[in-house]
Design a protein around this motif. Structure first.
Motif, PDB file in Angstrom:
ATOM      1  N   LYS A  12       0.832  -1.205   0.000  1.00  0.00           N
ATOM      2  CA  LYS A  12       0.000   0.000   0.000  1.00  0.00           C
ATOM      3  C   LYS A  12       0.869   1.259   0.000  1.00  0.00           C
ATOM      4  N   THR A  13       0.437   2.240  -0.805  1.00  0.00           N
ATOM      5  CA  THR A  13       1.123   3.532  -0.836  1.00  0.00           C
ATOM      6  C   THR A  13       0.367   4.518   0.052  1.00  0.00           C
ATOM      7  N   ILE A  14       1.016   5.608   0.412  1.00  0.00           N
ATOM      8  CA  ILE A  14       0.368   6.574   1.299  1.00  0.00           C
ATOM      9  C   ILE A  14      -0.486   7.582   0.538  1.00  0.00           C
ATOM     10  N   TYR A  15      -0.449   7.516  -0.778  1.00  0.00           N
ATOM     11  CA  TYR A  15      -1.250   8.402  -1.621  1.00  0.00           C
ATOM     12  C   TYR A  15      -1.690   7.604  -2.847  1.00  0.00           C
ATOM     13  N   ALA A  16      -2.653   8.124  -3.589  1.00  0.00           N
ATOM     14  CA  ALA A  16      -3.129   7.444  -4.796  1.00  0.00           C
ATOM     15  C   ALA A  16      -1.947   7.240  -5.745  1.00  0.00           C
ATOM     16  N   ASP A  17      -1.696   6.004  -6.088  1.00  0.00           N
ATOM     17  CA  ASP A  17      -0.546   5.664  -6.924  1.00  0.00           C
ATOM     18  C   ASP A  17      -0.964   4.574  -7.903  1.00  0.00           C
ATOM     19  N   ASP A  43      -4.613   0.899  -8.522  1.00  0.00           N
ATOM     20  CA  ASP A  43      -4.293   1.945  -7.552  1.00  0.00           C
ATOM     21  C   ASP A  43      -3.785   1.278  -6.284  1.00  0.00           C
ATOM     22  N   TYR A  57      -2.929   2.478  -3.563  1.00  0.00           N
ATOM     23  CA  TYR A  57      -3.425   3.076  -2.328  1.00  0.00           C
ATOM     24  C   TYR A  57      -4.566   2.240  -1.737  1.00  0.00           C
ATOM     25  N   LYS A  58      -5.225   1.452  -2.585  1.00  0.00           N
ATOM     26  CA  LYS A  58      -6.387   0.672  -2.151  1.00  0.00           C
ATOM     27  C   LYS A  58      -6.018  -0.707  -1.610  1.00  0.00           C
TER      28      LYS A  58
END
Length: 131
Positions: free
Chosen positions: A34-39, A83, A85-86
């Protein structure tokens, strides 16, 4: 760290796509990715036979990060934007082989440009009809 929750389903299609094989591969991307922002990243699927040759039907070649963390030029059969982030999330691919797959062991590998996500082996067996 790679994902290890894979599901492979192989079905034979009839009618206009006689003797084609539909391969559905789904896998679970764990929260660790998981990323900390939409990626949004492209996730690539590469399907290889026992000799490590790409099966027919690949759409492009691209450079990805291999399992050994080195750049690798590989044939891509399908790509999907995901994505990260999800995460955790499930990602599904459906690939229709150009020809019926001969019996053998195959490996489906999933990559992003900068990360190896994992792989799954699956077997195609000869079909016998009993009457």
């Amino acid at each position: 760290m790679t994902t290890d929750k894979f599901c492979v389903e192989i079905t034979e299609l009839r009618g206009m796509l006689k003797d084609a094989r539909k391969i559905k591969i789904s896998f679970f991307i764990p929260e660790i990715f998981k990323t900390i922002y939409a990626d949004v990243k492209a996730v690539h699927l590469s399907i290889r036979d026992e000799n490590n040759d790409a099966i027919d039907g690949w759409i492009k070649t691209t450079i990805v990060r291999g399992q050994d963390k080195k750049d690798l030029l590989t044939e891509v059969h399908k790509s999907k934007l995901v994505d990260f982030y999800k995460n955790p999330q499930e990602v599904d691919f459906e690939f229709i082989a150009q020809e019926k797959l001969p019996p053998g062991i195959y490996t489906a590998k999933m990559y992003t440009v900068d990360e190896y996500l994992g792989s799954v082996d699956f077997k195609v067996r000869k079909r016998f009809w009993f009457f």
